[in-house]
Design a protein around this motif. Structure first.
Motif, PDB file in Angstrom:
ATOM      1  N   HIS A 123      -0.987   4.634   3.493  1.00  0.00           N
ATOM      2  CA  HIS A 123      -0.891   3.717   4.628  1.00  0.00           C
ATOM      3  C   HIS A 123      -0.724   4.493   5.931  1.00  0.00           C
ATOM      4  O   HIS A 123      -1.415   4.230   6.930  1.00  0.00           O
ATOM      5  CB  HIS A 123       0.291   2.770   4.413  1.00  0.00           C
ATOM      6  CG  HIS A 123       0.354   1.650   5.403  1.00  0.00           C
ATOM      7  ND1 HIS A 123       1.481   0.895   5.613  1.00  0.00           N
ATOM      8  CD2 HIS A 123      -0.570   1.168   6.263  1.00  0.00           C
ATOM      9  CE1 HIS A 123       1.247  -0.006   6.542  1.00  0.00           C
ATOM     10  NE2 HIS A 123       0.005   0.136   6.956  1.00  0.00           N
TER      11      HIS A 123
ATOM     12  N   GLU B 238      -4.546  -5.129  -0.835  1.00  0.00           N
ATOM     13  CA  GLU B 238      -4.987  -5.555   0.491  1.00  0.00           C
ATOM     14  C   GLU B 238      -6.231  -6.428   0.458  1.00  0.00           C
ATOM     15  O   GLU B 238      -6.678  -6.899   1.502  1.00  0.00           O
ATOM     16  CB  GLU B 238      -5.287  -4.314   1.352  1.00  0.00           C
ATOM     17  CG  GLU B 238      -4.149  -3.314   1.424  1.00  0.00           C
ATOM     18  CD  GLU B 238      -2.937  -3.877   2.136  1.00  0.00           C
ATOM     19  OE1 GLU B 238      -3.120  -4.604   3.130  1.00  0.00           O
ATOM     20  OE2 GLU B 238      -1.806  -3.608   1.688  1.00  0.00           O
TER      21      GLU B 238
ATOM     22  N   ASN C 180      -6.379  -9.861   2.248  1.00  0.00           N
ATOM     23  CA  ASN C 180      -6.005  -9.985   3.657  1.00  0.00           C
ATOM     24  C   ASN C 180      -7.097 -10.622   4.502  1.00  0.00           C
ATOM     25  O   ASN C 180      -6.826 -11.477   5.345  1.00  0.00           O
ATOM     26  CB  ASN C 180      -5.651  -8.609   4.229  1.00  0.00           C
ATOM     27  CG  ASN C 180      -4.317  -8.111   3.703  1.00  0.00           C
ATOM     28  OD1 ASN C 180      -3.628  -8.821   2.976  1.00  0.00           O
ATOM     29  ND2 ASN C 180      -3.951  -6.904   4.055  1.00  0.00           N
TER      30      ASN C 180
ATOM     31  N   LEU D  35       0.843  -1.183   0.000  1.00  0.00           N
ATOM     32  CA  LEU D  35       0.000   0.000   0.000  1.00  0.00           C
ATOM     33  C   LEU D  35       0.882   1.239   0.000  1.00  0.00           C
ATOM     34  O   LEU D  35       1.906   1.281   0.684  1.00  0.00           O
ATOM     35  CB  LEU D  35      -0.891  -0.005   1.245  1.00  0.00           C
ATOM     36  CG  LEU D  35      -2.091   0.936   1.277  1.00  0.00           C
ATOM     37  CD1 LEU D  35      -3.072   0.574   0.172  1.00  0.00           C
ATOM     38  CD2 LEU D  35      -2.776   0.865   2.628  1.00  0.00           C
TER      39      LEU D  35
END
Length: 450
Positions: free
Chosen positions: A46, A335, A338, A41
């Motif tokens: 982030h 992401e 995840n 990211l």
């Protein structure tokens, strides 16, 4: 149990939803060069998200703050906003609080020591709660309270952490000299505020809070206007004066542009003329015409006329916002897997080394579920030829991705004493994990006998 890199190579392509290429984007690097953003990211995004998350839960115990105010609890004192207080003519304190109704965090603006007069009504605030626009910080309710030990009026808004005041922009630094490169930022600010004013004026209302202390600058230069509705409660407008107040909104926007030149709000028309002369030497004639229209020295400023003067500059702002959206989407794609892997990790850890399985034959060294234990060791307990632990996140992610899909690829699992080994597919291990976890869920749902 040894780590053999050659054995880790995939014997068949992974399923399509595991390693989907990220959306295309404009890049000027040769194809063989990779950027850190290709793997993680984006750093700024982030960091911004982490700071916002921290600010949402940060608490400092303060005995001077009540436990609850109306339907809000867990109040966290953010400070006294003197700049906002000077705009509203009141003593303003800010609090972050959690709603008992939905668990969301909100911003409470408390005007302390305020007793509403006969012409003031909190019902006027409700008209502003109906405004829906990306640049408007939504208001929800207003109420009076004595929970702070005095007569206070509290206004409830959405909470946007980590944002900074418009007065904190780098262009307002005394040592900063505006130049032609800043024009794109000026257009960005002007167009965003115009969009906010359009949403407010469509409701036949006036903002009356177009001030640097009421404008929040968020990530990617997003502007959000706070405090809508408070001036109407403190000083109600008559129907005839709304149009004049709307024109004053545009003049206030012009003063913000002049403030970037003067490093502070203009105090007189002479200051405005001096700022305008300085801008003519640096910026385009288009921008000068828009600022003059906002100022409305010759005639009352009107939204349609100002937007017409902006012309294609709105397209530039739209392109900037779309580029920001593309960057956000690229970050999300890195992401998106995840949550799936976290669920799988939780499922595995629910099963490994449970004491109630100690006497279960299925979990013994000869049982079928023992393969789950061996697979857990295969993923997380790898060692090299010299016995040193191998920390390889790529190996862990590859194994978990293949297990989640249940690919028909075989791996060799070896016991810790290295006296036995078994060749099994990811599909078989996935079946064992699912069956064992479902059995665990059924056991947890049983009603105990009394």
């Amino acid at each position: 149990m040894y780590y053999q890199p050659s054995a880790q190579a995939s014997t068949e392509p992974l399923q399509y939803h595991l390693y989907v290429p990220r959306p295309p984007y404009k890049r000027r690097l040769p194809p063989h060069i990779r950027e850190p953003a290709d793997f993680f990211l984006e750093t700024d995004l982030h960091l911004n998200l982490l700071q916002k998350a921290e600010a949402m839960v940060q608490t400092v115990h303060d005995y001077s703050v009540p436990d609850t105010v109306s339907s809000y609890h867990s109040l966290h004192f953010l400070g006294v906003d003197e700049a906002m207080g000077s705009v509203l003519g009141q003593h303003v304190s800010q609090y972050r609080a959690t709603s008992s109704d939905n668990g969301m965090s909100y911003l409470l603006l408390r005007l302390s020591g305020l007793i509403l007069g006969p012409t003031q009504s909190l019902k006027l605030f409700q008209k502003f709660t109906r405004i829906s626009a990306p640049g408007v910080i939504n208001g929800y309710e207003a109420f009076t309270t004595q929970a702070f030990g005095d007569h206070s009026v509290v206004f409830v808004y959405d909470f946007y952490p980590v944002g900074q005041s418009f007065w904190m922009l780098p262009q307002l630094s005394i040592s900063y000299m505006l130049n032609a490169k800043d024009e794109s930022d000026l257009w960005l600010y002007i167009c965003q505020v115009l969009a906010i004013l359009r949403a407010v004026h469509k409701q036949k209302l006036a903002a009356r809070v177009v001030s640097g202390s009421m404008i929040l600058v968020d990530f990617q230069k997003r502007l959000r206007l706070n405090g809508l509705g408070i001036p109407d409660v403190l000083d109600p407008l008559s129907a005839d004066s709304v149009q004049k107040a709307q024109a004053d909104d545009f003049r206030a926007l012009a003063d913000l542009v002049f403030a970037l030149v003067l490093k502070g709000l203009p105090r007189s028309d002479d200051d405005r003329n001096a700022a305008l002369d300085s801008m003519k030497a640096v910026f385009s004639s288009e921008l000068i015409k828009v600022v003059m229209a906002l100022r409305g020295a010759d005639e009352e400023p009107k939204l349609d006329d100002i937007v017409r003067l902006c012309g294609t500059r709105f397209i530039d702002v739209l392109e900037y916002q779309m580029n920001c959206t593309d960057a956000m989407e690229r970050g999300l794609m890195t992401e998106v897997e995840n949550d799936r892997l976290v669920r799988l990790l939780c499922k595995l850890n629910y099963l490994i080394q449970r004491p109630e399985f100690a006497n279960d034959d299925n979990w013994s060294a000869q049982g079928t579920n023992y393969l789950i234990v061996l697979f857990h060791d295969y993923v997380f307990q790898q060692v090299d030829e010299t016995g040193k632990p191998v920390i390889d996140l790529g190996h862990v992610l590859r194994c978990l991705n293949k297990l989640d899909v249940g690919v028909d690829e075989s791996i060799m699992l070896v016991s810790r004493d290295e006296r036995s080994c078994v060749i099994v597919t990811y599909a078989k291990i996935k079946e064992l994990v699912d069956n064992a976890f479902n059995q665990l869920v059924r056991e947890s749902a049983k009603v105990p006998l009394h």
